[in-house]
Each structure stands twice: as structure tokens, then as C-alpha cells.
Design a protein around this motif. Structure first.
Motif, PDB file in Angstrom:
ATOM      1  N   ALA A 277       0.833  -1.215   0.000  1.00  0.00           N
ATOM      2  CA  ALA A 277       0.000   0.000   0.000  1.00  0.00           C
ATOM      3  C   ALA A 277       0.860   1.256   0.000  1.00  0.00           C
ATOM      4  O   ALA A 277       0.607   2.195  -0.767  1.00  0.00           O
ATOM      5  N   GLU A 278       1.884   1.277   0.835  1.00  0.00           N
ATOM      6  CA  GLU A 278       2.757   2.451   0.905  1.00  0.00           C
ATOM      7  C   GLU A 278       3.490   2.697  -0.405  1.00  0.00           C
ATOM      8  O   GLU A 278       3.724   3.842  -0.784  1.00  0.00           O
ATOM      9  N   SER A 279       3.815   1.631  -1.123  1.00  0.00           N
ATOM     10  CA  SER A 279       4.536   1.794  -2.391  1.00  0.00           C
ATOM     11  C   SER A 279       3.648   2.312  -3.509  1.00  0.00           C
ATOM     12  O   SER A 279       4.139   2.818  -4.511  1.00  0.00           O
ATOM     13  N   LEU A 280       2.347   2.180  -3.335  1.00  0.00           N
ATOM     14  CA  LEU A 280       1.414   2.536  -4.410  1.00  0.00           C
ATOM     15  C   LEU A 280       0.806   3.931  -4.273  1.00  0.00           C
ATOM     16  O   LEU A 280      -0.012   4.330  -5.094  1.00  0.00           O
ATOM     17  N   VAL A 281       1.219   4.673  -3.277  1.00  0.00           N
ATOM     18  CA  VAL A 281       0.643   6.001  -3.033  1.00  0.00           C
ATOM     19  C   VAL A 281       0.699   6.877  -4.279  1.00  0.00           C
ATOM     20  O   VAL A 281      -0.276   7.544  -4.622  1.00  0.00           O
ATOM     21  N   ASN A 282       1.816   6.871  -4.983  1.00  0.00           N
ATOM     22  CA  ASN A 282       1.969   7.728  -6.164  1.00  0.00           C
ATOM     23  C   ASN A 282       1.908   6.965  -7.482  1.00  0.00           C
ATOM     24  O   ASN A 282       2.146   7.543  -8.537  1.00  0.00           O
ATOM     25  N   ASN A 283       1.592   5.688  -7.423  1.00  0.00           N
ATOM     26  CA  ASN A 283       1.504   4.868  -8.636  1.00  0.00           C
ATOM     27  C   ASN A 283       0.196   5.194  -9.354  1.00  0.00           C
ATOM     28  O   ASN A 283      -0.883   5.064  -8.782  1.00  0.00           O
ATOM     29  N   LYS A 284       0.289   5.619 -10.600  1.00  0.00           N
ATOM     30  CA  LYS A 284      -0.898   5.991 -11.373  1.00  0.00           C
ATOM     31  C   LYS A 284      -1.174   5.019 -12.524  1.00  0.00           C
ATOM     32  O   LYS A 284      -1.987   5.298 -13.397  1.00  0.00           O
ATOM     33  N   LYS A 285      -0.520   3.856 -12.516  1.00  0.00           N
ATOM     34  CA  LYS A 285      -0.704   2.910 -13.618  1.00  0.00           C
ATOM     35  C   LYS A 285      -1.355   1.606 -13.193  1.00  0.00           C
ATOM     36  O   LYS A 285      -2.090   1.006 -13.956  1.00  0.00           O
ATOM     37  N   LEU A 286      -1.092   1.149 -11.964  1.00  0.00           N
ATOM     38  CA  LEU A 286      -1.641  -0.124 -11.512  1.00  0.00           C
ATOM     39  C   LEU A 286      -3.146  -0.008 -11.313  1.00  0.00           C
ATOM     40  O   LEU A 286      -3.613   0.864 -10.584  1.00  0.00           O
ATOM     41  N   THR A 287      -3.894  -0.867 -11.983  1.00  0.00           N
ATOM     42  CA  THR A 287      -5.350  -0.858 -11.838  1.00  0.00           C
ATOM     43  C   THR A 287      -5.866  -2.117 -11.146  1.00  0.00           C
ATOM     44  O   THR A 287      -6.982  -2.131 -10.650  1.00  0.00           O
ATOM     45  N   CYS A 288      -5.065  -3.189 -11.112  1.00  0.00           N
ATOM     46  CA  CYS A 288      -5.514  -4.452 -10.536  1.00  0.00           C
ATOM     47  C   CYS A 288      -4.409  -5.048  -9.671  1.00  0.00           C
ATOM     48  O   CYS A 288      -3.304  -5.295 -10.155  1.00  0.00           O
ATOM     49  N   LEU A 289      -4.714  -5.286  -8.407  1.00  0.00           N
ATOM     50  CA  LEU A 289      -3.820  -5.962  -7.483  1.00  0.00           C
ATOM     51  C   LEU A 289      -4.621  -7.108  -6.884  1.00  0.00           C
ATOM     52  O   LEU A 289      -5.459  -6.914  -6.016  1.00  0.00           O
ATOM     53  N   ASN A 290      -4.390  -8.320  -7.384  1.00  0.00           N
ATOM     54  CA  ASN A 290      -5.180  -9.464  -6.955  1.00  0.00           C
ATOM     55  C   ASN A 290      -4.506 -10.143  -5.768  1.00  0.00           C
ATOM     56  O   ASN A 290      -3.399 -10.654  -5.882  1.00  0.00           O
ATOM     57  N   LEU A 291      -5.187 -10.126  -4.635  1.00  0.00           N
ATOM     58  CA  LEU A 291      -4.657 -10.679  -3.398  1.00  0.00           C
ATOM     59  C   LEU A 291      -5.470 -11.864  -2.881  1.00  0.00           C
ATOM     60  O   LEU A 291      -5.355 -12.236  -1.714  1.00  0.00           O
ATOM     61  N   ASN A 292      -6.291 -12.475  -3.733  1.00  0.00           N
ATOM     62  CA  ASN A 292      -7.072 -13.642  -3.329  1.00  0.00           C
ATOM     63  C   ASN A 292      -6.167 -14.713  -2.729  1.00  0.00           C
ATOM     64  O   ASN A 292      -5.055 -14.925  -3.197  1.00  0.00           O
ATOM     65  N   GLY A 293      -6.658 -15.403  -1.718  1.00  0.00           N
ATOM     66  CA  GLY A 293      -5.941 -16.535  -1.161  1.00  0.00           C
ATOM     67  C   GLY A 293      -4.815 -16.194  -0.210  1.00  0.00           C
ATOM     68  O   GLY A 293      -4.045 -17.072   0.164  1.00  0.00           O
ATOM     69  N   ASN A 294      -4.706 -14.946   0.192  1.00  0.00           N
ATOM     70  CA  ASN A 294      -3.717 -14.541   1.191  1.00  0.00           C
ATOM     71  C   ASN A 294      -4.456 -14.361   2.515  1.00  0.00           C
ATOM     72  O   ASN A 294      -4.764 -13.249   2.937  1.00  0.00           O
TER      73      ASN A 294
END
Length: 120
Positions: free
Chosen positions: A49-66
Motif C-alpha cells: 500500500a505504501e509503495s502505491l501512493v503515487n503509482n498511477k498505472k496499476l489498476t488491478c492488485l489481486n490478493l485472493n488466497g492470502n
């Protein structure tokens, strides 16, 4: 590279920290990251989460099964996409990320939302 599939690779905190460096890079063009069924816990989710604060390209982060991601980890991710601490924080939230995965985590996300509401 716009898609990264790392499902079932045993990724935990160390792997998330490495991935976080890549995702925090402004030149990173990754739009989808699949991290299904790894060893991601609250601390790992917070690192991401902290690494994505300024990320404007990632649209999908699939975390199923964690299954080790609990309210604290989901709360960090929810604050990433819509931080209601202030108007400026709402405006500056990461509005590109629109899928976190985890339909099985509805109750955990609801707990995180309740905890978040209690904080704000």
C-alpha cells in the motif's frame, strides 16, 4: 511489461518489499499484479500500500488466497484508494487502483471499513 503474474510463488514480506520498490518507481508501467495464494500478511499488505501512493498505472492488485491479510492490512489498502482523513487526502488518494481481489474477504474488508470509520 504491463502484467505480472506471481500467484502461488510463496511471496511474503521480503518479496513484497522488492515488488514495492518496482511499483513505487514512476517509470513502472505494470497495470496488473496477480499475487494470489502467497504468504502475504498485514505487514506485506502495508508495504505494498505504501509503495502505491503515487503509482498511477496499476489498476488491478489481486490478493485472493492470502488468508493472513486481516483488517489492518485491508485498512491500509482501503486508505490507499480512498483516504478520508481530509479533503486533500481524498483528492490525493490512488484512484487508479480499482481491483484489490479477495471476494472471500468481504467480512474482513467490512471489519476494516468499520475500524476505519471509527478512526475518522
Amino acid at each position: 511489461l504491463t502484467r505480472l503474474g506471481l500467484s502461488g510463488c510463496g511471496i511474503g514480506r521480503v518479496g513484497c518489499a522488492s515488488l514495492a520498490k518496482l511499483l513505487a518507481n514512476p517509470e513502472c508501467n505494470i497495470e496488473t499484479v496477480k499475487l494470489n495464494s502467497n504468504s502475504i500478511d498485514n505487514e506485506s499488505a502495508i508495504i505494498l500500500a505504501e509503495s502505491l501512493v503515487n503509482n498511477k498505472k496499476l489498476t488491478c492488485l489481486n490478493l485472493n488466497g492470502n488468508d493472513s491479510i486481516r483488517a489492518e492490512g485491508w485498512l491500509a489498502l482501503l486508505k490507499l484508494v480512498c483516504n478520508t482523513s481530509s479533503i486533500d487526502d481524498v483528492i490525493n488518494s490512488n484512484h487508479m487502483l480499482c481491483y484489490l481481489g479477495g471476494y472471500r474477504y468481504t467480512s474482513t474488508i467490512t471489519q476494516a471499513e468499520r475500524a476505519w470509520g471509527a478512526e475518522n
